[in-house]
Design a protein around this motif. Structure first.
Motif, short mmCIF file in Angstrom:
data_model
loop_
_atom_site.label_atom_id
_atom_site.label_comp_id
_atom_site.label_asym_id
_atom_site.label_seq_id
_atom_site.Cartn_x
_atom_site.Cartn_y
_atom_site.Cartn_z
N PRO A 24 -9.66 -8.13 1.98
CA PRO A 24 -9.82 -8.70 0.64
C PRO A 24 -8.56 -8.49 -0.19
O PRO A 24 -7.88 -7.47 -0.03
N PRO A 25 -8.23 -9.45 -1.05
CA PRO A 25 -6.99 -9.34 -1.84
C PRO A 25 -6.95 -8.09 -2.72
O PRO A 25 -5.87 -7.58 -3.03
N GLU A 26 -8.13 -7.56 -3.08
CA GLU A 26 -8.17 -6.37 -3.94
C GLU A 26 -7.48 -5.18 -3.28
O GLU A 26 -6.93 -4.33 -3.97
N VAL A 27 -7.52 -5.13 -1.95
CA VAL A 27 -6.91 -4.01 -1.23
C VAL A 27 -5.41 -3.96 -1.52
O VAL A 27 -4.85 -2.93 -1.89
N VAL A 28 -4.78 -5.14 -1.36
CA VAL A 28 -3.34 -5.21 -1.58
C VAL A 28 -3.00 -4.88 -3.03
O VAL A 28 -2.10 -4.09 -3.32
N ILE A 51 -9.69 1.20 -9.91
CA ILE A 51 -10.71 0.16 -10.13
C ILE A 51 -10.67 -0.88 -9.03
O ILE A 51 -11.69 -1.23 -8.41
N LYS A 52 -9.47 -1.37 -8.74
CA LYS A 52 -9.33 -2.41 -7.71
C LYS A 52 -9.74 -1.88 -6.35
O LYS A 52 -10.36 -2.59 -5.55
N ASP A 68 -12.24 -6.54 6.55
CA ASP A 68 -11.87 -5.21 7.04
C ASP A 68 -10.84 -4.64 6.06
O ASP A 68 -10.66 -5.15 4.97
N GLY A 69 -10.17 -3.58 6.48
CA GLY A 69 -9.15 -2.98 5.61
C GLY A 69 -9.70 -1.88 4.74
O GLY A 69 -9.12 -1.55 3.70
N GLY A 76 -5.31 3.13 -1.34
CA GLY A 76 -5.03 2.65 -2.69
C GLY A 76 -5.72 3.49 -3.74
O GLY A 76 -5.14 3.86 -4.77
N GLN A 77 -6.98 3.81 -3.45
CA GLN A 77 -7.74 4.62 -4.42
C GLN A 77 -7.14 6.01 -4.59
O GLN A 77 -7.01 6.51 -5.71
#
Lengths: 445, 309
Positions: A24-28, A51-52, A68-69, A76-77
């Protein structure tokens, strides 16, 4: 709403089990914000990384067949948490004992002073005018500085050069932008929107150059401009003689100190007048834009031909909007001339117009309070950043490494940051702070 | 509705000659020598045109025949090179579009121009004529226009109910479907209370289910005494509802007459309809397409089978 959206999403993986799972783009986004947070952005992006990251994990857990990811999202978190802890510690230290030579309290105070002070008011008034032009009517006026200039010079020339009374000067200052709007509007408003943009930016530059020219020095004062006209305004300052706590006596202090803010008596007077003006202009805009007249302007913004086909004189309404917004611009110029007691042509450069546009876009176009809040935020940011970078690059052994930034660059880097911020705003929240996302989302005709 | 729109019996068109530019017993629009040149192309070259009051007139012709250009010229959205025309005896040459609309000649557009970011009801209110709240000096004083606004809203709600858009009242017009936009545009034009309503391809992009109700709405415009002029490609619609047909080709009017007469006219058939005008082309296409698609599918299946092995 949610249930209807979910059902096809959950069925899809069964229908196409071989489909490659994607990240998902949120990971990046989370990882980028997290890395920025612990390096360049000094921790300010880290909370958003958390948050992301959480959003990404939620998305993956909800539909593991498609996404996945997950490990990356956790990275990131964690980066976000580290950055946030560092940010909080840094802020607490800065405010209490001062950190690495930067007095964060001072930075905050400067920023707040400017956000509420006369400078922000000038931009708020100019942006209210642009809001009528661009936000409501869709007129691209890139020459708001020109309207401001004729307002300011209208007062100064009447009082200084022609030696007329102050009140007459105010009247001229209010009349001049109206005339300018008429002169600009008659040839350009029948044409496409682009022509108005070209004509206004050119006119604003012509006016600035004429006002600053050597040949017209006897009237406009050349590049030094004019002063000694604001006596009546300064004399009317109630804070010079009047004390809120001690009626009849002189004010017992030079500056008003409110711990986190501090204003001189002169600024205090300008702020009272200025915020009253802003409130009045907002009231006018609010009252007009909820009427059928305002509806017409918004209709023109979308499609002139549709409005014409219904029997409305589009040209007349565009002209009225141009005059009204120009009048607000002239008021901004007049106010600037009064609060700094001098008019200088270099104040009315294109920068003025563009920063007013930035204020409008931050706050949200086509919203009554948008330009006002936008101007306050803009001034909070650019004056806070200047103070911060100046402190960071000051002294023999500055906090900021000299290969990264030196003292001469300190006051310029804030505009780089404003530009970057504006880009991010346009990408992630194009409607500004107060705007309605739905209005932006609908684009079909 | 306007008082001057009498619900008289439909005018009798049988006596009118079937020739281009024929005289009508009671013409609402009369035009002469209207030409418009785009570079080397003469887009419109109309010698004489009359539109009968109180009936539905269809303007048909192949693509590029100059129908929409003629619409633009008549309503002031484009300026002709030569020509003069009048509406109700009022000369209209070089009259700007909004004044044409105020006289009672309102048009819609081929690509619908609903105001997407205004709600449906605001779109409707915008159409009302002579609003004092639209004057700059009165706008800030709501007590001067509030009752008028309420009256307009009431009328708008009636029209929305009639066009079955009342459920969408508070939605942004941009969220409507193509057919609903056509309906809204028509309803909004009615807010101006026009004597002549000009519809530019009212059926383009409308799904078949909505088509029937749109046809009914157009007929109802005539039945309440308005004159309708429309541009259309959909022959079924032309045959169904029009009382009179004007055929254009290459900028000129080539034929005029009642729908049946025009469609039997060999000149029109050659120029426009083609040999297949009596067979339903859409049905034929469908069958051909189906066969084609099946063949394609089979080929594909065969393809994957050979690859898989």
């Amino acid at each position: 709403m949610n249930t209807t959206e979910k059902s096809p999403a959950t069925e899809e993986p069964k229908a196409a089990p071989t489909q490659a799972r994607r990240t998902p783009p949120e990971v990046v986004t989370s990882i980028v914000l997290g890395i920025l947070g612990i390096t360049l952005a000094l921790g300010f992006t880290s909370p958003f990384a958390i948050i992301k990251g959480r959003q990404a994990v939620a998305k993956i857990d909800e539909d593991p067949a498609r996404y996945d990811g997950r490990p990356l999202a956790m990275v990131g978190q964690v980066l976000g948490i580290v950055g946030t802890v560092w940010l909080v510690a840094w802020l607490v230290l800065s405010f209490t004992v001062g950190f690495a030579g930067i007095d964060m309290f001072d930075v905050l105070r400067t920023a707040l002073n400017q956000a509420l002070g006369p400078n922000a008011i000038v931009y708020a008034l100019a942006a209210i005018g642009l809001n009528v032009h661009f936000g409501y009517t869709g007129l691209l006026n890139f020459g708001q500085a020109g309207f401001m200039a004729v307002g300011a010079y209208g007062l100064a020339v009447t009082v200084v050069t022609w030696d007329q009374p102050f009140v007459l000067g105010i009247l001229v200052a209010l009349l001049a932008p109206v005339l300018l709007a008429l002169v600009l509007g008659v040839p350009t408003l029948r044409l496409r929107a682009d022509y108005l943009a070209i004509a206004t930016i050119a006119t604003a530059e012509i006016l600035r150059l004429v006002f600053g020219a050597v040949e017209t020095k006897s009237v406009f004062g050349g590049s030094n401009g004019l002063n000694n006209y604001a006596g009546t305004y300064q004399d009317a300052n109630i804070f010079r003689t009047w004390d809120v706590f001690n009626p009849g006596g002189a004010l017992g202090f030079d500056r008003l100190d409110l711990w986190i803010m501090s204003f001189s008596k002169r600024d205090l007077w300008s702020m009272v007048i200025g915020w009253l003006l802003v409130a009045l202009c907002c009231l006018v805009v609010w009252a007009l834009m909820r009427s059928p007249w305002g509806r017409l302007l918004r209709a023109i913004r979308e499609d002139e031909d549709a409005v014409r086909s219904l029997g409305k004189n589009v040209f007349a309404y565009k002209m009225q909007a141009l005059v009204l917004g120009g009048l607000f611009g002239g008021l901004a110029g007049l106010y600037l001339a009064l609060k700094q007691a001098s008019v200088v042509p270099s104040d009315y450069s294109t920068n003025m117009t563009f920063l007013a546009f930035v204020a409008l876009l931050i706050g949200g176009a086509a919203r009554v309070a948008g330009p006002v809040i936008g101007a306050m935020i803009l001034w909070f940011l650019i004056s806070g950043m200047r103070e911060f970078f100046e402190q960071a690059t000051a002294g023999a052994d500055p906090v900021m490494p000299t290969w990264l930034m030196d003292n001469t660059q300190a006051s310029l880097i804030r505009f780089v940051a404003v530009g970057l911020g504006l880009m991010l705003l346009m990408i992630f929240r194009p409607q500004g702070i107060f705007g309605d996302r739905r209005e932006i989302a609908i684009d079909g005709r | 509705m306007a008082a001057d729109l009498g619900k008289t019996a439909r005018p009798d068109l049988t006596g009118i000659e079937h020739v281009p530019g024929s005289k009508k017993p009671d013409a609402i629009v009369v035009g002469d020598h209207i030409t418009r040149q785009f570079g080397g192309l003469k887009a419109v070259d109309v010698g004489h045109i009359e539109i009968q009051r109180g009936v539905i007139t269809a303007l048909i012709g192949p693509n590029g025949a100059g129908k929409t250009t003629l619409f633009n010229l008549l309503t002031g959205f484009d300026t002709p090179d030569t020509g003069e025309w009048s509406f109700n005896g009022h000369p209209l040459a070089r009259v700007v579009p909004h004044k044409v609309a105020r006289l009672g000649m309102v048009r819609t557009f081929q690509l619908t121009k609903v105001l997407a970011k205004l709600s449906v009801i605001e779109n409707m209110r915008l159409g009302a004529k002579g609003q004092s709240g639209e004057s700059f000096l009165k706008a800030a004083l709501p007590f001067l226009w509030r009752s008028e606004e309420a009256r307009n809203t009431e009328r708008a709600d009636e029209l929305l109910a009639r066009f079955k858009l009342d459920a969408k009242r508070e939605d942004f017009a941009g969220s409507l479907s193509g057919g609903q936009r056509k309906l809204l545009e028509m309803a909004r034009a009615l807010m101006v209370d026009p004597e002549l309503i000009m519809l530019d391809e009212p059926m383009a992009g409308v799904n078949p289910a909505l088509k029937q109700s749109l046809l009914g709405h157009v007929k109802s415009l005539r039945d309440e005494g308005r004159t309708v002029l429309f541009v259309e490609h959909d022959m079924d619609m032309v045959r169904d509802i029009s009382d009179w047909v004007i055929v254009m080709a290459q900028g000129q009017i080539v034929a005029e007459g009642t729908p049946d007469a025009v469609m039997a006219d060999p000149a029109v058939i050659d120029a426009y309809l083609g040999a297949h005008h009596d067979t339903d082309l859409s049905e034929m296409d469908e069958k051909a397409l189906e066969a084609e698609a099946e063949a394609e599918l089979e080929a594909e299946l065969h393809d994957t089978e050979t690859k898989g092995s």
